[in-house]
Design an enzyme around this catalytic site. Structure first.
Site, PDB file in Angstrom:
ATOM      1  N   ASP A 117       0.787  -1.241   0.000  1.00 51.15           N
ATOM      2  CA  ASP A 117       0.000   0.000   0.000  1.00 51.15           C
ATOM      3  C   ASP A 117       0.819   1.290   0.000  1.00 51.15           C
ATOM      4  O   ASP A 117       0.261   2.377  -0.090  1.00 51.15           O
ATOM      5  CB  ASP A 117      -0.977   0.007   1.191  1.00 51.15           C
ATOM      6  CG  ASP A 117      -0.285  -0.291   2.520  1.00 51.15           C
ATOM      7  OD1 ASP A 117       0.884   0.113   2.695  1.00 51.15           O
ATOM      8  OD2 ASP A 117      -0.919  -0.933   3.379  1.00 51.15           O
ATOM      9  N   HIS A 132       6.596  -7.877  -1.311  1.00 50.19           N
ATOM     10  CA  HIS A 132       5.545  -8.345  -2.220  1.00 50.19           C
ATOM     11  C   HIS A 132       5.159  -7.305  -3.267  1.00 50.19           C
ATOM     12  O   HIS A 132       4.081  -7.381  -3.846  1.00 50.19           O
ATOM     13  CB  HIS A 132       4.309  -8.791  -1.407  1.00 50.19           C
ATOM     14  CG  HIS A 132       4.578 -10.002  -0.558  1.00 50.19           C
ATOM     15  ND1 HIS A 132       3.763 -10.418   0.477  1.00 50.19           N
ATOM     16  CD2 HIS A 132       5.603 -10.904  -0.590  1.00 50.19           C
ATOM     17  CE1 HIS A 132       4.269 -11.503   1.045  1.00 50.19           C
ATOM     18  NE2 HIS A 132       5.389 -11.807   0.419  1.00 50.19           N
ATOM     19  N   CYS A 140       4.703  -4.414 -17.536  1.00 54.37           N
ATOM     20  CA  CYS A 140       4.328  -4.994 -18.834  1.00 54.37           C
ATOM     21  C   CYS A 140       4.721  -6.468 -18.852  1.00 54.37           C
ATOM     22  O   CYS A 140       5.867  -6.810 -18.553  1.00 54.37           O
ATOM     23  CB  CYS A 140       5.033  -4.237 -19.966  1.00 54.37           C
ATOM     24  SG  CYS A 140       4.722  -4.983 -21.576  1.00 54.37           S
ATOM     25  N   SER A 202       0.414 -12.599  10.197  1.00 58.21           N
ATOM     26  CA  SER A 202      -0.028 -13.898  10.730  1.00 58.21           C
ATOM     27  C   SER A 202       1.115 -14.901  10.739  1.00 58.21           C
ATOM     28  O   SER A 202       0.995 -15.994  11.258  1.00 58.21           O
ATOM     29  CB  SER A 202      -1.203 -14.435   9.917  1.00 58.21           C
ATOM     30  OG  SER A 202      -0.833 -14.542   8.557  1.00 58.21           O
ATOM     31  N   ASN A 226       0.679  -7.576  17.843  1.00 60.73           N
ATOM     32  CA  ASN A 226      -0.430  -8.179  17.089  1.00 60.73           C
ATOM     33  C   ASN A 226      -1.665  -8.161  17.985  1.00 60.73           C
ATOM     34  O   ASN A 226      -1.533  -8.156  19.212  1.00 60.73           O
ATOM     35  CB  ASN A 226      -0.072  -9.630  16.707  1.00 60.73           C
ATOM     36  CG  ASN A 226      -0.925 -10.155  15.555  1.00 60.73           C
ATOM     37  OD1 ASN A 226      -2.151 -10.184  15.636  1.00 60.73           O
ATOM     38  ND2 ASN A 226      -0.276 -10.556  14.481  1.00 60.73           N
ATOM     39  N   GLU A 228      -3.694 -10.538  18.266  1.00 59.79           N
ATOM     40  CA  GLU A 228      -3.955 -11.898  18.788  1.00 59.79           C
ATOM     41  C   GLU A 228      -2.665 -12.710  18.740  1.00 59.79           C
ATOM     42  O   GLU A 228      -1.734 -12.361  18.023  1.00 59.79           O
ATOM     43  CB  GLU A 228      -5.056 -12.576  17.969  1.00 59.79           C
ATOM     44  CG  GLU A 228      -4.701 -12.708  16.500  1.00 59.79           C
ATOM     45  CD  GLU A 228      -5.852 -13.214  15.647  1.00 59.79           C
ATOM     46  OE1 GLU A 228      -7.004 -13.157  16.099  1.00 59.79           O
ATOM     47  OE2 GLU A 228      -5.567 -13.675  14.533  1.00 59.79           O
TER      48      GLU A 228
END
Ligand code: OAD
Length: 261
Positions: A117, A132, A140, A202, A226, A228
């Site tokens: 982003d 990534h 192209c 994660s 995090n 969790e």
């Protein structure tokens, strides 16, 4: 209390834990920060695997593979264009801004992000490795050159290059290798880190998930943030259960205060 033990704590206990973490920082530390989708969740970008996440709505096998961009380019672009429209409406959260301020205090700060982003750069971070790719770049499929194109929404899907070939998002799809220079730099940074943050991921997608192991082998202090517990939590020296956009500003303030004294 020995905070070096892997510790999951609730918000009310956060202050002393953040104080203990800030104590570990020295100016010559090499700081490496690995971030994932949870880093941007508070800005309004859904995570991949959470409730309402992108992989609940889309099948990554259908829209996020190298094969898909050849056989189903329109479907791939529909998902990607939707993601770009979401990103365009959002902005970096206070966590991104707090991380950017670290570069003003420490000489060596590197962010390694799985996010596409551009929010770390938008928040002011200079040293960012994008594992990534970047959602704002297109590439192209024939000429293999890439450039930034922030048009949202894209009027005709799939977009076509001036050479007549299909353009693809300049992001890494499942089954594709990561950019070798980016990956090699990420491995070097992780292997030489003294402190590594692992934020909002994660911890299931490799090779990103391997980076903290390299840092651990170098004796680095590992700090997770995090909402969790993850597979990484037991492995971390400090595991903070909280939102990145709330925990990071408090922690960075404590660290900065320490060096202003
Ligand atoms: P995931 O969606 O797998 O995980 C997001 C993590 O962020 C989870 O562990 C959440 O608990 C945590 N989280 C959510 N909100 C948070 C918040 N406000 N503060 C802190 N943590 C929060 O996303 P990633 O781990 O980034 O790859 O996924 C890794 C890769 O898998 C992505 O880059 C993408 C995906 O498929 C490709 O597209 C190649």
């Amino acid at each position: 209390m020995d905070w070096r033990l892997s510790t999951l704590i609730m918000t009310k206990d956060l202050e002393p834990l953040l104080d203990s973490i800030a104590e570990q920082f020295k100016l010559d530390r090499r700081i490496v920060i690995l971030t994932g989708a949870g880093m941007s969740e508070e800005g309004g970008i859904p995570t991949f695997r959470g409730k309402g996440g992108l992989w609940e709505k889309y099948d990554p096998e259908v829209v996020a593979t190298a094969e898909a961009i050849i056989s189903r380019p329109k479907q791939v672009w529909e998902m990607h264009d939707e993601l770009r429209q979401i990103i365009a409406k959002c902005k970096p959260n206070p966590g991104h801004v707090a991380l950017a301020t670290l570069e003003n205090v420490f000489k060596h700060v590197i962010i390694i992000t799985q996010n596409v982003d551009n929010f770390h750069q938008d928040a002011g971070s200079i040293n960012v490795l994008e594992l990534h790719g970047n959602a704002w770049r297109v590439s192209c499929t024939q000429e293999h050159r890439s450039w930034e194109d922030r048009t949202v929404p894209i009027t005709e899907l799939p977009p076509i290059c001036s050479c007549g070939s299909i353009l693809r998002p300049d992001v890494v799809f499942f089954g594709e290798p990561l950019d070798e220079h980016v990956l090699s730099s990420a491995f070097t940074e992780a292997s030489t880190a003294n402190i590594m943050f692992v934020i909002g991921t994660s911890y299931v997608v490799y090779p990103a998930a391997y980076l903290p192991t390299l840092a651990k082998n170098n004796g680095a202090l590992l700090i997770e943030i995090n909402i969790e517990p993850t597979l990484f939590s037991e492995f971390a020296d400090f595991s903070i259960m909280g939102k990145a956009g709330e925990v990071l500003p408090s922690l960075m303030k404590k660290i900065q205060t320490k060096f202003e004294k």
